[in-house]
Design a protein around this motif. Sequence first.
Motif, PDB file in Angstrom:
ATOM      1  N   VAL A 138      -4.100  17.456  42.504  1.00  0.00           N
ATOM      2  CA  VAL A 138      -4.748  17.941  43.728  1.00  0.00           C
ATOM      3  C   VAL A 138      -3.694  18.381  44.743  1.00  0.00           C
ATOM      4  O   VAL A 138      -3.775  19.473  45.322  1.00  0.00           O
ATOM      5  N   ILE A 139      -2.680  17.545  44.957  1.00  0.00           N
ATOM      6  CA  ILE A 139      -1.619  17.875  45.916  1.00  0.00           C
ATOM      7  C   ILE A 139      -0.887  19.143  45.488  1.00  0.00           C
ATOM      8  O   ILE A 139      -0.619  20.032  46.301  1.00  0.00           O
ATOM      9  N   GLY A 140      -0.561  19.207  44.199  1.00  0.00           N
ATOM     10  CA  GLY A 140       0.197  20.364  43.713  1.00  0.00           C
ATOM     11  C   GLY A 140      -0.521  21.674  43.941  1.00  0.00           C
ATOM     12  O   GLY A 140       0.092  22.668  44.325  1.00  0.00           O
ATOM     13  N   LYS A 181      -3.094  12.954  54.094  1.00  0.00           N
ATOM     14  CA  LYS A 181      -3.852  11.824  53.545  1.00  0.00           C
ATOM     15  C   LYS A 181      -3.631  11.676  52.047  1.00  0.00           C
ATOM     16  O   LYS A 181      -3.572  10.558  51.512  1.00  0.00           O
ATOM     17  N   PHE A 182      -3.494  12.812  51.343  1.00  0.00           N
ATOM     18  CA  PHE A 182      -3.253  12.744  49.906  1.00  0.00           C
ATOM     19  C   PHE A 182      -1.846  12.234  49.601  1.00  0.00           C
ATOM     20  O   PHE A 182      -1.646  11.463  48.656  1.00  0.00           O
ATOM     21  N   GLU A 211      -1.716   8.511  50.023  1.00  0.00           N
ATOM     22  CA  GLU A 211      -2.355   7.837  48.896  1.00  0.00           C
ATOM     23  C   GLU A 211      -1.469   7.890  47.658  1.00  0.00           C
ATOM     24  O   GLU A 211      -1.392   6.920  46.896  1.00  0.00           O
ATOM     25  N   LEU A 212      -0.802   9.031  47.436  1.00  0.00           N
ATOM     26  CA  LEU A 212       0.110   9.164  46.297  1.00  0.00           C
ATOM     27  C   LEU A 212       1.207   8.108  46.376  1.00  0.00           C
ATOM     28  O   LEU A 212       1.496   7.422  45.381  1.00  0.00           O
ATOM     29  N   ILE A 213       1.827   7.966  47.530  1.00  0.00           N
ATOM     30  CA  ILE A 213       2.917   6.994  47.679  1.00  0.00           C
ATOM     31  C   ILE A 213       2.409   5.576  47.438  1.00  0.00           C
ATOM     32  O   ILE A 213       3.068   4.765  46.774  1.00  0.00           O
ATOM     33  N   GLN A 214       1.222   5.253  47.941  1.00  0.00           N
ATOM     34  CA  GLN A 214       0.641   3.934  47.708  1.00  0.00           C
ATOM     35  C   GLN A 214       0.415   3.686  46.213  1.00  0.00           C
ATOM     36  O   GLN A 214       0.690   2.596  45.694  1.00  0.00           O
TER      37      GLN A 214
END
Length: 717
Positions: free
Chosen positions: A266-268, A281-282, A285-288
């Motif tokens: 999604v981020i890419g 926000k994405f 969440e990715l880092i978490q």
Amino acid sequence: MQWHQDIQTHLNDNNYQLVLQFYEQLTENNSSVIEDYFYLGLAYLLQDREEDAQATWLLVLSQAAESELSGWIETLTQILDAEATRQENSQRLETSYLIRLHLQNLNPSFLNNLLHLMELEIQFQNFAMEKCNDWCVFELLENTATAAINLDLLLRVTEKVLIYPCTYTIYFLELAALHINNPEIIAAKVISAIVNYGYQQKQSVFAINLVELCLRFLLEDLYLQNSLFNLYKTTTVDYKKSLEIAENFYKNCQTTTEKLLGISLVIGILQAKGDWGNLPKFIDELIQLIEQQINAKQFNARPFIIDSILGVTICLPYYQDNPKINRYLQSKLAEIFQADVRTRYNYIAPVYSPKSPARKIKIGYIAYTLRRHSVGWLSRWLFHYHNRDKFEIYTYFVNQAADEITEKWFKNNSDYSYNLPAKIEQITAQIRQDKLDILVDIDSLTNNTTYLVMALKPAPIQVTWLGLDASGIPAIDYFIADNYVLPENAEEIYSEKIIRLPNSYLSVDGFEVGVSTRRRTDLNIPDDAIIYLTVQSGLKRTLNTICLQLQILQQVPNSYLLIKGFADKETIRELFLKSAEELGISQDRLRFLPNDFNEETHRANLGIADIVLDTYPYNGATTTLETLWMGIPLVTRVGEQFAARNSYTFMKNAGISQGIAWSDEEYVQWGIKLGLNKNLREEVRYQLRQSRHTSPLWNGKKFTRDLETAYQQMWNI
């Protein structure tokens, strides 16, 4: 129902003349067994007397009562089908094919026979999918009961028709799936074809149709969804559809590992589009999720997801210049990745070849980008200048389509080269067999296959050069850099040992330049106007960089900004126009350019610019080198991470300091200064022209010697 017992020996000996004589005698004695006449016709056929065979069968069938005809035809069908099968089992395929052609004429609605004919013609390489229409195969597949179909045969044909990329094939697969009633089996047969057509043969529409067909039956299959995403993203560049698929993939993820890949997709695609509004926000969440994965210490997902997991971090350098966090997450994830890969692929420790001052050092390069690609354009000079008296060069092309660049610059400059499929065991076996001293990954973090191979350490010394950045895989020993592209404290955050070359970590002898196709008059820009140009993909266009570039435009009268690069055109246009409106800049001062036909034309068209504006926190690399080669002043913002210092090292190695900024404010100031000061621009242009003759940036031979010295030191250690 079978041949008469008395002639079995003749059949086994292929003595069809005696078989024929036997049945002729039976029928001359007016046998009352109808099958004897059918076998007589078959005996004629086996003696290549086709007209006699047809005449015999038709004569018999003409004597059947109306109520008997269908039964007699069914009997003849069984006899011919059984003999065709016997001939095929004995590898007499031509004879089997002949029998089945006659059977088709006698009983054109016998689907199993038509499937056999398809299989045989595919093997003979004279089949075309249009015949399915001519033979009414589609209609028969729709109307024949599953119980009457040889499903093993249907499955074999289903797999074999995949060599024909057309709509008829998709329709055949769709109908076959209704009978086979095991979508996992169909999907398994289709997967290799998806890779073949999507990436090797550039038949992306057919590949997409294959995946979408499988998804009709396996709606939540993550592998198929991921394949569909990659096809839309890389071959059709359909951002809207790609985002829809990525979001659906993420929605179906269950484990932390699956979610990691899902959110990165999604981020890419948001970054590739240039849609930065929803990213924070994405990213959080990715880092978490990465931190959760690191704490879990092992992956929980299917291998195809794990194989892609190292790539989930590549979005971070585009988003933030924070190498301390980014590199930590990368290296910790890489540790878990390597352990998993080694367990799955039965890790074997590398074999060290005996050292001898007399023998050449064996250097291997692994990549999928040694073609018309940024990596291909930039790495070719190393291959060209390698000292073949001291080094033996091996090149491993992984799942790569070749072009004229591949042949001229890489194959011709290698002692040994291999075109290998993306099969990890096969690649690592070849590398081990070659007994390399040093293996160099040129595609770091851009290709799953190459970093899977590196994790298995098939060579005693492993190195990363080019690519996006170091991968953090513990099995990689060295990362090639220089004194500018990484700051002094970089050793603290890299797991690899950093080798700093004395000049640039990358040098080229220049670029081929075509004929310009872009004029000021075409763009309705006055001759005396100042033209700024920004040439990057949507991945690198942060909202902050767009704002800084427009601030420069705002302060330089009679200036225009040209915007070019791969991204979602409407998204990028909206981002620039909205920011321009907020700053009170007329949209008439912005020009959105299409991409050029090829790299040579792109370089020629750079000449329209007075100043090129770089991006941050992810600089240009190839685009920066092309800009400097064309003698155009560049404004860049220097950061801490590798991706934020490419332009800096190239400019320093070209002897240029004008345009190097260490803050947002300096970036704007340099942009304004170069726009307003024609003499300063001319000074930079002159320095760049002179640098072609003196700068280490444009000395591929000197760079190669520097890198070879580094290789020698690694080998000595």
